[in-house]
Design an enzyme around this catalytic site. Structure first.
Site, PDB file in Angstrom:
ATOM      1  N   SER A 138      92.650   5.393  85.017  1.00 21.32           N
ATOM      2  CA  SER A 138      91.369   5.203  84.337  1.00 21.32           C
ATOM      3  C   SER A 138      91.269   3.791  83.785  1.00 21.32           C
ATOM      4  CB  SER A 138      91.212   6.209  83.195  1.00 21.32           C
ATOM      5  OG  SER A 138      90.003   5.966  82.496  1.00 21.32           O
ATOM      6  N   LYS A 193      93.768  13.750  84.199  1.00 20.70           N
ATOM      7  CA  LYS A 193      92.702  12.775  84.487  1.00 20.70           C
ATOM      8  C   LYS A 193      91.355  13.473  84.604  1.00 20.70           C
ATOM      9  CE  LYS A 193      90.777   8.832  85.689  1.00 20.70           C
ATOM     10  NZ  LYS A 193      89.755   9.032  86.661  1.00 20.70           N
ATOM     11  N   HIS A 196      90.210  14.116  81.170  1.00 18.20           N
ATOM     12  CA  HIS A 196      89.792  12.807  80.647  1.00 18.20           C
ATOM     13  C   HIS A 196      88.360  12.511  81.077  1.00 18.20           C
ATOM     14  CE1 HIS A 196      88.967   8.551  81.502  1.00 18.20           C
ATOM     15  NE2 HIS A 196      89.739   8.249  80.473  1.00 18.20           N
ATOM     16  N   ASN A 197      88.073  12.705  82.362  1.00 18.01           N
ATOM     17  CA  ASN A 197      86.734  12.410  82.863  1.00 18.01           C
ATOM     18  C   ASN A 197      85.699  13.361  82.292  1.00 18.01           C
ATOM     19  OD1 ASN A 197      88.147  10.540  84.392  1.00 18.01           O
ATOM     20  ND2 ASN A 197      86.965  10.920  86.242  1.00 18.01           N
ATOM     21  N   GLU A 200      84.888  12.099  79.032  1.00 16.46           N
ATOM     22  CA  GLU A 200      84.067  10.909  79.271  1.00 16.46           C
ATOM     23  C   GLU A 200      82.598  11.301  79.483  1.00 16.46           C
ATOM     24  OE1 GLU A 200      83.665   8.078  83.123  1.00 16.46           O
ATOM     25  OE2 GLU A 200      85.688   8.204  82.276  1.00 16.46           O
TER      26      GLU A 200
END
Length: 492
Positions: A138, A193, A196-197, A200
């Site tokens: 990222s 990840k 995480h996204n 986001e």
């Protein structure tokens, strides 16, 4: 012919934006790099030639258009990082590479692959004698070049071999710690990840709603909004996304016009937010705020429908005069509290996945990995790490003493912003979703007893009773002419 003296330390497949910047990052840290990209038919100058004769010129980077020569150029055990489109291209590349590899060689998938694909690929590679790392990366173009947040998982035996390279190119937190640590087995790196996204997505939706309240409720100019976001970035809300929002609001195009006002209000998405929601549902975990953010992007894409609906579904707009400093203070509270809900929901999914899949995820380490380089880096990630490192680890992040106090102090302004926005017909779905999640989480009693009664009425799905031990199920003959047969009890 590649001699032993010319062998490189790592190979990189795929020279799009992320790939070429990672190659430059690796070379700048002293690593010798081989790069490979498939030849694109019809392109006069090949991708590899353009790179090695351009940004890679004069650097310790060797370019290849033949995959056999590329693999032969690498020192053993070979380490090959793929920065290519997720899905079938990764599988196709692996099948090209497998016949050229030796036992113990390592493949790294740095794209946004689905963690279930990574589970399968780790198993496949290990069955053939190779090692496979599925790594979230990222930070976008800037992070790839100057330091990203890197989340590797997969074949644990690969970590000692790839650790020096990956940690060298990772961002460094303020205390100097590299934002790259081993996450766990199988597809754990890509799962982290993915979450995480998802966070986001939530962050970006919340910030866009704060911008919309400033613009439509307080009638602030772009410069005023830019200044307010810059001020927020000096306090509890300090984060990469808040910082760039300030820059975006103040940016003018070549005609001298504010670019933000020229951008069509349709947001795209590549799938990781959707995957987060789907996997949260599979695990039975609430991820409402992030789901709301995903659905709002989908609704934004229906531009023509919304334009038509705005003509047909008329709303009486209520204009009021507000005290700007008060509303901005409350708006900051709403944004901060809602962001904490987004992170808490994401970490709750990670907790459940860790238990469900036997990954033993270190949540504090994950929070620290996100402190630099990545898109959701925020000042309170240190506080999240501290909460998960405490002697008494919280059952839920919002129950940790620090966050419990923070949420209580933000509540008044948060609910007032949602109320005022609703009264003035300004959509704030993510703020409202976060607030209602907080209300539900902090309610000892919810109306789910009615839902369970309905399920038992029409489907004999049984229910538990408040005056009986948990785990004991009952069925009622609601109509007086039903039977005593009941459905089995299970939850998906």
């Amino acid at each position: 012919m590649v001699t032993n003296q010319n062998k490189t330390d790592i190979g990189l497949v795929g020279l799009a934006v992320m790939g070429e910047n990672l190659a430059l990052n690796m070379e700048s840290k002293g690593w010798r790099v081989s790069v490979y990209n498939r030849v694109v038919p019809g392109v006069e100058e090949g991708v590899v030639e353009r790179f090695v004769n351009g940004r890679g010129k004069g650097k310790n980077i060797q370019g290849y258009t033949d995959v056999k020569d590329f693999v032969a150029s690498l020192s053993s055990p070979r380490k090959i990082m793929m920065m290519i489109r997720a899905g079938s291209p990764v599988d196709e590349m692996m099948e090209q590479l497998f016949p050229l590899l030796a036992p113990g060689d390592i493949l790294i998938d740095g794209g946004n692959s689905n963690y279930e694909d990574t589970n399968r690929r780790v198993k496949l590679a290990e069955e053939r004698g190779f090692l496979f790392v599925g790594s979230g990366v990222s930070g976008g173009e800037e992070g790839a070049l100057n330091g990203a947040s890197i989340m590797p998982g997969g074949s644990a035996k690969a970590w000692p071999e790839v650790k020096p390279i990956l940690q060298s190119i990772a961002a460094k937190a303020d205390d100097g710690t590299p934002c790259c640590q081993w996450v766990g087995p199988q597809g754990a790196g890509h799962f982290v990840k993915m979450i995480h996204n998802g966070i986001e997505y939530g962050d970006m939706q919340l910030i866009s709603e704060a911008y919309w309240v400033m613009k439509n409720l307080l009638r602030m100019s772009n410069d005023e909004m830019a200044a307010e976001f810059a001020r927020w970035n000096e306090g509890k809300l300090r984060s990469y996304l808040i910082e760039i929002t300030s820059h975006i609001l103040g940016h003018k195009d070549e005609r001298g016009e504010y670019l933000i006002d020229q951008i069509l209000d349709t947001a795209g998405q590549k799938g990781t937010g959707k995957w987060s929601v789907i996997n949260a549902m599979e695990l039975g975990m609430p991820l409402e705020l992030i789901a709301t953010a995903v659905f709002e992007r989908s609704l934004s894409a229906e531009k023509e429908l919304r334009v038509n609906a705005s003509r047909l579904l008329r709303r009486p707009i209520t204009m009021q005069v507000y005290d700007r400093p008060t509303i901005l203070h409350q708006l900051a509270s709403a944004l901060y509290a809602s962001k904490l809900v987004s992170y808490s929901q994401g970490f709750a999914v990670l907790q459940k996945a860790s238990k469900e899949f036997g990954w033993n995820l270190d949540l504090a380490s994950i929070a620290r990995m996100w402190r630099g380089g990545c898109i959701i880096r925020s000042v309170f990630l240190n506080d999240i790490a501290a909460a998960f490192e405490a002697d008494e680890k919280p059952e839920h992040l919002l129950l940790a003493p620090f966050f419990r106090e923070e949420m209580e102090s933000m509540l008044y302004g948060w609910k007032n912003i949602v109320a005022e926005a609703t009264k003035t017909e300004i959509p704030v779905p993510a703020f409202a979703s976060a607030l209602n999640y907080y209300y539900s989480l902090s309610s000892a009693d919810l109306p789910a007893n009615m839902i369970q009664a309905q399920r038992d009425y029409f489907g004999a799905h049984t229910f538990e009773r408040v005056d009986q031990p948990r785990g004991k199920f009952f069925h009622e003959n609601w109509t007086g002419h039903g039977g005593t047969t009941k459905s089995g009890t299970y939850n998906v």
